[in-house]
Write an enzyme that holds these catalytic residues in place. Sequence first.
Site, PDB file in Angstrom:
ATOM      1  N   HIS A   1      22.258 -12.005  -0.521  1.00  0.00           N
ATOM      2  CA  HIS A   1      22.612 -10.829  -0.957  1.00  0.00           C
ATOM      3  C   HIS A   1      22.688 -11.212  -2.759  1.00  0.00           C
ATOM      4  O   HIS A   1      21.899  -9.948  -3.057  1.00  0.00           O
ATOM      5  CB  HIS A   1      23.436 -10.271  -0.419  1.00  0.00           C
ATOM      6  CG  HIS A   1      24.875  -8.939  -0.271  1.00  0.00           C
ATOM      7  ND1 HIS A   1      23.687  -7.724   0.284  1.00  0.00           N
ATOM      8  CD2 HIS A   1      25.412  -8.931  -1.209  1.00  0.00           C
ATOM      9  CE1 HIS A   1      24.429  -6.963  -0.422  1.00  0.00           C
ATOM     10  NE2 HIS A   1      24.967  -6.974  -1.534  1.00  0.00           N
TER      11      HIS A   1
ATOM     12  N   SER B   1      23.881  -2.892  -3.643  1.00  0.00           N
ATOM     13  CA  SER B   1      25.390  -3.207  -2.845  1.00  0.00           C
ATOM     14  C   SER B   1      25.711  -1.439  -2.284  1.00  0.00           C
ATOM     15  O   SER B   1      25.795  -0.633  -1.972  1.00  0.00           O
ATOM     16  CB  SER B   1      25.157  -4.603  -2.504  1.00  0.00           C
ATOM     17  OG  SER B   1      26.754  -4.434  -1.969  1.00  0.00           O
TER      18      SER B   1
ATOM     19  N   ASP C   1      19.965 -11.696   4.510  1.00  0.00           N
ATOM     20  CA  ASP C   1      21.164 -11.401   3.676  1.00  0.00           C
ATOM     21  C   ASP C   1      22.402 -11.724   3.363  1.00  0.00           C
ATOM     22  O   ASP C   1      22.904 -12.402   1.985  1.00  0.00           O
ATOM     23  CB  ASP C   1      21.482  -9.765   3.640  1.00  0.00           C
ATOM     24  CG  ASP C   1      21.837  -8.936   2.466  1.00  0.00           C
ATOM     25  OD1 ASP C   1      21.579  -8.465   1.603  1.00  0.00           O
ATOM     26  OD2 ASP C   1      23.574  -9.306   2.558  1.00  0.00           O
TER      27      ASP C   1
END
Length: 284
Positions: A265, A95, A210
């Site tokens: 995610h 991320s 995601d």
Amino acid sequence: MRLQFFLVLSGILMLTCMAYKPVIIIHGVWDLRFSLNFLAEQIRQYHIGTEVHIIDILHGWRSLAPLWYQVKKFHEQMLPVMQKASDGVILIGYSQGGVISRGIVETTEHNITTFISLSSPQAGQYGDDFLRLIFPQYIKETVYEVFYSRIGQRVSVANYWNDPHHQALYYKYSDYLPYLNNEINDSYSKEYRQNFLKLKKLVLIGGPDDGVITPWQSSHFGYFDSEENITEMRDQIFYQQDLFGLHTLDKGGRIKIYEVPGVYHTNWHHNMSVIKNCILPWLD
């Protein structure tokens, strides 16, 4: 029997002496100390003998510090590992950690051979789902008024917030991502490109479900145009003009892209299929 014993013993000694490159992991925004432990443990279990280092700094609200500051601090923690690794290291950035990792790759003297970008907004971020996780009082259409200011740039997320409808302000105020992209001429631009080209492999992992990285194609260097249509990596100006070396890496077969559906995610570093099929193969 002696020959068999000798062969078995030789095999054991070869495995014992086999030295894999150390793996360094950089966490994302809001992550806690234990957030990446599962990924590290799976690497140790399935890639026996690999030394894994999770950089244990700037967790929680501290992950909102400006990215140049974070690049400096993470790099300081990585240095002892890199200095001991004569064959280089492998860097995994998850991320926001992937954007920080890229900053380390481009702006420092390093021996990173493989950079694995795990669901990271490499071309920027522009989405309410992501914004609500951190700044619930704002919406994507108006947060530029805060982010694109000298004060706003003191927040990590603002450093890669890429509003497709306010590009002039993005280039005027954003002091991180457009510099990594070499879209703004800088005295270090040539150095950034040279450092990026030290990579032997760039692995980009992301997917359509995601739910946080917006657009999700940003994990593959794709992004919105002014009408919020997707411009894929190979159609981006920074790719076509090879501003920081992305085209060169791709032309040399040094980029691997994984598009993985069905992964939210916060599950990327817990998903065994992703770990086994997209990460472990690049640790040899």
